[in-house]
Scaffold this motif. Structure first.
Motif, mmCIF file in Angstrom:
data_model
loop_
_atom_site.group_PDB
_atom_site.id
_atom_site.type_symbol
_atom_site.label_atom_id
_atom_site.label_comp_id
_atom_site.label_asym_id
_atom_site.label_seq_id
_atom_site.Cartn_x
_atom_site.Cartn_y
_atom_site.Cartn_z
ATOM 1 N N GLY A 15 0.861 -1.180 0.000
ATOM 2 C CA GLY A 15 0.000 0.000 0.000
ATOM 3 C C GLY A 15 0.893 1.225 0.000
ATOM 4 O O GLY A 15 2.101 1.127 0.230
ATOM 5 N N ASP A 16 0.290 2.378 -0.246
ATOM 6 C CA ASP A 16 1.066 3.612 -0.341
ATOM 7 C C ASP A 16 1.863 3.894 0.929
ATOM 8 O O ASP A 16 1.485 3.474 2.026
ATOM 9 C CB ASP A 16 0.139 4.799 -0.613
ATOM 10 C CG ASP A 16 -0.271 4.878 -2.076
ATOM 11 O OD1 ASP A 16 0.102 3.983 -2.862
ATOM 12 O OD2 ASP A 16 -0.967 5.841 -2.437
ATOM 13 N N GLY A 66 10.342 1.495 2.881
ATOM 14 C CA GLY A 66 10.083 2.754 2.198
ATOM 15 C C GLY A 66 10.145 2.681 0.682
ATOM 16 O O GLY A 66 9.873 3.659 0.002
ATOM 17 N N GLN A 67 10.488 1.487 0.154
ATOM 18 C CA GLN A 67 10.602 1.364 -1.312
ATOM 19 C C GLN A 67 9.259 1.504 -1.999
ATOM 20 O O GLN A 67 9.193 1.667 -3.210
ATOM 21 C CB GLN A 67 11.191 0.012 -1.739
ATOM 22 C CG GLN A 67 12.423 -0.442 -1.062
ATOM 23 C CD GLN A 67 12.082 -1.456 0.017
ATOM 24 O OE1 GLN A 67 11.266 -1.173 0.895
ATOM 25 N NE2 GLN A 67 12.720 -2.605 -0.015
ATOM 26 N N GLU A 68 8.153 1.391 -1.210
ATOM 27 C CA GLU A 68 6.826 1.435 -1.828
ATOM 28 C C GLU A 68 6.572 2.766 -2.532
ATOM 29 O O GLU A 68 5.701 2.868 -3.378
ATOM 30 C CB GLU A 68 5.737 1.137 -0.794
ATOM 31 C CG GLU A 68 5.491 2.215 0.264
ATOM 32 C CD GLU A 68 6.355 2.054 1.499
ATOM 33 O OE1 GLU A 68 7.499 1.579 1.364
ATOM 34 O OE2 GLU A 68 5.903 2.433 2.593
ATOM 35 N N ARG A 94 -6.181 9.229 -2.444
ATOM 36 C CA ARG A 94 -5.172 8.682 -3.339
ATOM 37 C C ARG A 94 -4.743 7.265 -2.940
ATOM 38 O O ARG A 94 -4.495 6.416 -3.784
ATOM 39 C CB ARG A 94 -3.946 9.604 -3.364
ATOM 40 C CG ARG A 94 -3.065 9.383 -4.579
ATOM 41 C CD ARG A 94 -1.706 10.041 -4.472
ATOM 42 N NE ARG A 94 -0.668 9.084 -4.916
ATOM 43 C CZ ARG A 94 -0.511 8.720 -6.174
ATOM 44 N NH1 ARG A 94 -1.260 9.207 -7.122
ATOM 45 N NH2 ARG A 94 0.416 7.826 -6.500
ATOM 46 N N SER A 95 -4.673 7.038 -1.628
ATOM 47 C CA SER A 95 -4.219 5.718 -1.157
ATOM 48 C C SER A 95 -5.244 4.632 -1.478
ATOM 49 O O SER A 95 -4.915 3.448 -1.552
ATOM 50 C CB SER A 95 -3.928 5.748 0.349
ATOM 51 O OG SER A 95 -5.119 5.839 1.118
ATOM 52 N N PHE A 96 -6.512 5.056 -1.657
ATOM 53 C CA PHE A 96 -7.564 4.124 -2.082
ATOM 54 C C PHE A 96 -7.505 3.926 -3.593
ATOM 55 O O PHE A 96 -7.598 2.800 -4.091
ATOM 56 C CB PHE A 96 -8.941 4.654 -1.659
ATOM 57 C CG PHE A 96 -10.084 3.762 -2.039
ATOM 58 C CD1 PHE A 96 -10.337 2.577 -1.347
ATOM 59 C CD2 PHE A 96 -10.915 4.089 -3.105
ATOM 60 C CE1 PHE A 96 -11.393 1.737 -1.706
ATOM 61 C CE2 PHE A 96 -11.974 3.260 -3.465
ATOM 62 C CZ PHE A 96 -12.212 2.088 -2.767
ATOM 63 N N ASP A 97 -7.284 5.017 -4.313
ATOM 64 C CA ASP A 97 -7.218 4.954 -5.775
ATOM 65 C C ASP A 97 -6.065 4.088 -6.274
ATOM 66 O O ASP A 97 -6.150 3.504 -7.354
ATOM 67 C CB ASP A 97 -7.087 6.364 -6.369
ATOM 68 C CG ASP A 97 -8.372 7.178 -6.202
ATOM 69 O OD1 ASP A 97 -9.443 6.563 -6.050
ATOM 70 O OD2 ASP A 97 -8.298 8.424 -6.209
ATOM 71 N N THR A 98 -4.980 4.029 -5.511
ATOM 72 C CA THR A 98 -3.818 3.253 -5.967
ATOM 73 C C THR A 98 -3.950 1.756 -5.653
ATOM 74 O O THR A 98 -3.087 0.975 -6.041
ATOM 75 C CB THR A 98 -2.509 3.760 -5.336
ATOM 76 O OG1 THR A 98 -2.675 3.756 -3.920
ATOM 77 C CG2 THR A 98 -2.121 5.133 -5.811
ATOM 78 N N LEU A 99 -5.029 1.362 -4.973
ATOM 79 C CA LEU A 99 -5.196 -0.062 -4.636
ATOM 80 C C LEU A 99 -5.200 -0.947 -5.882
ATOM 81 O O LEU A 99 -4.653 -2.057 -5.867
ATOM 82 C CB LEU A 99 -6.489 -0.281 -3.837
ATOM 83 C CG LEU A 99 -6.472 0.216 -2.386
ATOM 84 C CD1 LEU A 99 -7.857 0.051 -1.766
ATOM 85 C CD2 LEU A 99 -5.418 -0.523 -1.555
#
Ligand code: GDP
Ligand code: MG
Length: 180
Positions: A15-16, A66-68, A94-99
């Motif tokens: 996840g983000d 932190g590579q995410e 944004r963290s939901f959109d990137t799922l």
């Protein structure tokens, strides 16, 4: 009942950056929470033993250092995963959109034999913030996403207040075990 069977399950958490992946793991494994943001950790994974029915289960939970941020977690991270935990922050759209990206990236990298039945689980974290007044992703919306991806189990969590953290990881372990 004897505990004859021992199972090692590799769980990866994606996840983000900033959604609370490390905090959820720390709360689950060490019963600790820190406000401080630490982008890096010392080890690749932490382990937690638990008993499920007649089995001793060792969860090997893989964190990122932190590579995410660059979405490049490397092959070793994904290899042999038994379960994939997707995490987003209910207060950050944004963290939901990137799922979708995380879900796709996992299937591409881990390349499981049967992608449609691979055990994913989704955690909507930080539900404690502002008493829920600053959330931008509704539970309904999250559940619709899960349904569209083939009924992924969903939990709303707070690593800070230790809400639903044990329940989520127990479900993760059961889901992964069922796929063994
Ligand atoms: P990661 O980058 O996904 O590993 O996120 P971290 O676990 O490092 O957390 C990022 C920041 O969010 C830190 O300052 C944490 O203290 C904070 N945080 C994580 N989980 C929660 C939560 O459930 N509630 C609140 N209020 N803050 C959280
Ligand atoms: Mg982290």
């Amino acid at each position: 009942m004897s505990l004859r069977r021992r199972t090692l399950l590799k769980v990866i958490v994606v996840g983000d950056s900033g959604v609370g992946k490390t905090s959820l793991m720390n709360q689950y494994v060490h019963k600790k929470f820190s406000q401080q943001y630490k982008a890096t950790i010392g080890s690749d994974f932490v382990t937690k033993e638990l008993q499920i029915d007649d089995r001793l289960v060792t969860l090997q939970i893989w964190d990122t250092a932190g590579q995410e941020r660059f979405q490049s977690l490397g092959v070793a991270f994904y290899r042999g995963a038994d379960c994939c935990v997707l995490v987003y922050d209910v207060n950050v759209m944004r963290s939901f959109d990137t799922l979708d990206n995380w879900h796709e990236e996992f299937l591409k990298q881990a390349n499981p034999p049967d992608p449609s039945s691979f055990p994913f689980i989704l955690l909507g974290n930080k539900i404690d913030i502002d008493g829920g007044n600053s959330r931008v992703v509704s539970e309904k919306k999250a559940r619709e996403w899960c349904a569209a991806k083939g009924n992924i189990p969903y939990f709303e969590t707070s690593a800070k207040e230790d809400h639903n953290v044990d329940a989520a990881f127990l479900s993760i372990a059961r889901t992964a075990m069922a796929n063994e």
